[in-house]
Design a protein around this motif. Sequence first.
Motif, PDB file in Angstrom:
ATOM      1  N   ARG A   1       0.845  -1.208   0.000  1.00 16.27           N
ATOM      2  CA  ARG A   1       0.000   0.000   0.000  1.00 16.27           C
ATOM      3  C   ARG A   1       0.871   1.246   0.000  1.00 16.27           C
ATOM      4  O   ARG A   1       0.606   2.214  -0.711  1.00 16.27           O
ATOM      5  N   TYR A   2       1.934   1.244   0.813  1.00 24.35           N
ATOM      6  CA  TYR A   2       2.857   2.375   0.851  1.00 24.35           C
ATOM      7  C   TYR A   2       3.501   2.590  -0.524  1.00 24.35           C
ATOM      8  O   TYR A   2       3.572   3.720  -1.008  1.00 24.35           O
ATOM      9  N   ASP A   3       3.963   1.516  -1.140  1.00 28.54           N
ATOM     10  CA  ASP A   3       4.582   1.622  -2.469  1.00 28.54           C
ATOM     11  C   ASP A   3       3.595   2.193  -3.486  1.00 28.54           C
ATOM     12  O   ASP A   3       3.949   3.043  -4.320  1.00 28.54           O
ATOM     13  N   THR A   4       2.344   1.736  -3.407  1.00 28.34           N
ATOM     14  CA  THR A   4       1.310   2.246  -4.315  1.00 28.34           C
ATOM     15  C   THR A   4       1.086   3.743  -4.089  1.00 28.34           C
ATOM     16  O   THR A   4       0.982   4.525  -5.045  1.00 28.34           O
ATOM     17  N   LEU A   5       1.024   4.132  -2.838  1.00 28.34           N
ATOM     18  CA  LEU A   5       0.825   5.556  -2.517  1.00 28.34           C
ATOM     19  C   LEU A   5       2.011   6.402  -2.972  1.00 28.34           C
ATOM     20  O   LEU A   5       1.824   7.510  -3.499  1.00 28.34           O
ATOM     21  N   VAL A   6       3.225   5.920  -2.816  1.00 23.99           N
ATOM     22  CA  VAL A   6       4.406   6.653  -3.253  1.00 23.99           C
ATOM     23  C   VAL A   6       4.389   6.797  -4.772  1.00 23.99           C
ATOM     24  O   VAL A   6       4.656   7.880  -5.317  1.00 23.99           O
ATOM     25  N   THR A   7       4.048   5.711  -5.482  1.00 24.35           N
ATOM     26  CA  THR A   7       3.984   5.754  -6.948  1.00 24.35           C
ATOM     27  C   THR A   7       2.901   6.728  -7.411  1.00 24.35           C
ATOM     28  O   THR A   7       3.123   7.546  -8.318  1.00 24.35           O
ATOM     29  N   THR A   8       1.749   6.664  -6.769  1.00 28.44           N
ATOM     30  CA  THR A   8       0.649   7.571  -7.129  1.00 28.44           C
ATOM     31  C   THR A   8       1.032   9.013  -6.845  1.00 28.44           C
ATOM     32  O   THR A   8       0.770   9.912  -7.651  1.00 28.44           O
ATOM     33  N   HIS A   9       1.665   9.233  -5.707  1.00 27.02           N
ATOM     34  CA  HIS A   9       2.116  10.583  -5.355  1.00 27.02           C
ATOM     35  C   HIS A   9       3.104  11.117  -6.393  1.00 27.02           C
ATOM     36  O   HIS A   9       2.995  12.269  -6.836  1.00 27.02           O
TER      37      HIS A   9
ATOM     38  N   GLU B   1       1.334  17.411 -12.066  1.00 33.70           N
ATOM     39  CA  GLU B   1       1.268  18.807 -11.645  1.00 33.70           C
ATOM     40  C   GLU B   1       2.328  19.637 -12.368  1.00 33.70           C
ATOM     41  O   GLU B   1       2.057  20.744 -12.833  1.00 33.70           O
ATOM     42  N   VAL B   2       3.540  19.093 -12.503  1.00 37.90           N
ATOM     43  CA  VAL B   2       4.600  19.809 -13.217  1.00 37.90           C
ATOM     44  C   VAL B   2       4.199  20.005 -14.674  1.00 37.90           C
ATOM     45  O   VAL B   2       4.350  21.092 -15.247  1.00 37.90           O
ATOM     46  N   GLU B   3       3.667  18.956 -15.303  1.00 35.66           N
ATOM     47  CA  GLU B   3       3.207  19.065 -16.696  1.00 35.66           C
ATOM     48  C   GLU B   3       2.110  20.103 -16.827  1.00 35.66           C
ATOM     49  O   GLU B   3       2.115  20.922 -17.766  1.00 35.66           O
ATOM     50  N   ASN B   4       1.164  20.068 -15.893  1.00 38.96           N
ATOM     51  CA  ASN B   4       0.062  21.034 -15.940  1.00 38.96           C
ATOM     52  C   ASN B   4       0.554  22.461 -15.717  1.00 38.96           C
ATOM     53  O   ASN B   4       0.050  23.392 -16.348  1.00 38.96           O
ATOM     54  N   GLN B   5       1.543  22.634 -14.835  1.00 44.56           N
ATOM     55  CA  GLN B   5       2.104  23.966 -14.615  1.00 44.56           C
ATOM     56  C   GLN B   5       2.810  24.464 -15.875  1.00 44.56           C
ATOM     57  O   GLN B   5       2.669  25.626 -16.254  1.00 44.56           O
ATOM     58  N   ASP B   6       3.555  23.565 -16.528  1.00 39.65           N
ATOM     59  CA  ASP B   6       4.215  23.943 -17.785  1.00 39.65           C
ATOM     60  C   ASP B   6       3.187  24.322 -18.843  1.00 39.65           C
ATOM     61  O   ASP B   6       3.341  25.319 -19.548  1.00 39.65           O
ATOM     62  N   LYS B   7       2.156  23.502 -18.927  1.00 38.94           N
ATOM     63  CA  LYS B   7       1.083  23.777 -19.899  1.00 38.94           C
ATOM     64  C   LYS B   7       0.412  25.110 -19.584  1.00 38.94           C
ATOM     65  O   LYS B   7       0.132  25.907 -20.493  1.00 38.94           O
ATOM     66  N   LEU B   8       0.173  25.354 -18.316  1.00 38.92           N
ATOM     67  CA  LEU B   8      -0.453  26.612 -17.896  1.00 38.92           C
ATOM     68  C   LEU B   8       0.435  27.803 -18.262  1.00 38.92           C
ATOM     69  O   LEU B   8      -0.055  28.821 -18.766  1.00 38.92           O
ATOM     70  N   GLU B   9       1.734  27.684 -18.033  1.00 38.50           N
ATOM     71  CA  GLU B   9       2.655  28.768 -18.379  1.00 38.50           C
ATOM     72  C   GLU B   9       2.662  29.021 -19.881  1.00 38.50           C
ATOM     73  O   GLU B   9       2.692  30.174 -20.322  1.00 38.50           O
ATOM     74  N   ARG B  10       2.650  27.941 -20.673  1.00 31.49           N
ATOM     75  CA  ARG B  10       2.598  28.116 -22.134  1.00 31.49           C
ATOM     76  C   ARG B  10       1.294  28.794 -22.553  1.00 31.49           C
ATOM     77  O   ARG B  10       1.298  29.680 -23.414  1.00 31.49           O
ATOM     78  N   GLN B  11       0.196  28.386 -21.945  1.00 33.83           N
ATOM     79  CA  GLN B  11      -1.093  28.997 -22.268  1.00 33.83           C
ATOM     80  C   GLN B  11      -1.117  30.474 -21.871  1.00 33.83           C
ATOM     81  O   GLN B  11      -1.658  31.306 -22.601  1.00 33.83           O
TER      82      GLN B  11
END
Length: 130
Positions: free
Chosen positions: A26-34, A41-51
């Motif tokens: 469960r911990y490994d799954t949570l770390v992977t999901t996190h 979030e980084v991709e979305n921030q980059d996309k937001l900056e481009r927009q």
Amino acid sequence: MIFQKYMDRVLEKADEFSENKDAILRYDTLVTTHQHLLNREVENQDKLERQKANLVKFVEEKNNDIMSFNNQLANLQMNLEKAQSEAVKWESVWTHIKNTAARQTLLLGRIKMATHNLYMLIHKQNENQS
């Protein structure tokens, strides 16, 4: 050893895990999901900056278009005012020409009438003399 005691206490308090390996999975799954969420979030921030950059560029272009249209409008208004001024000038000239033509026509009519009257008087006198 400390970790083992900690895991045993977690298993006692948590009803969802039956073995240590379930909690670790469960911990490994949570770390992977996190990590996945952080990457998104980084991709979305980059996309937001481009927009945002695209929006700023678009607004700037449209503001330039508006300024250009305003300049064209100002030039067209100036041309309209010149044309209206010229129209007033030429209407004045046309009115003067019409008035002059009317006076000349009236004068010509008077001259014709006077000439005709003179002719009639002379013709009458010639008839009376003959």
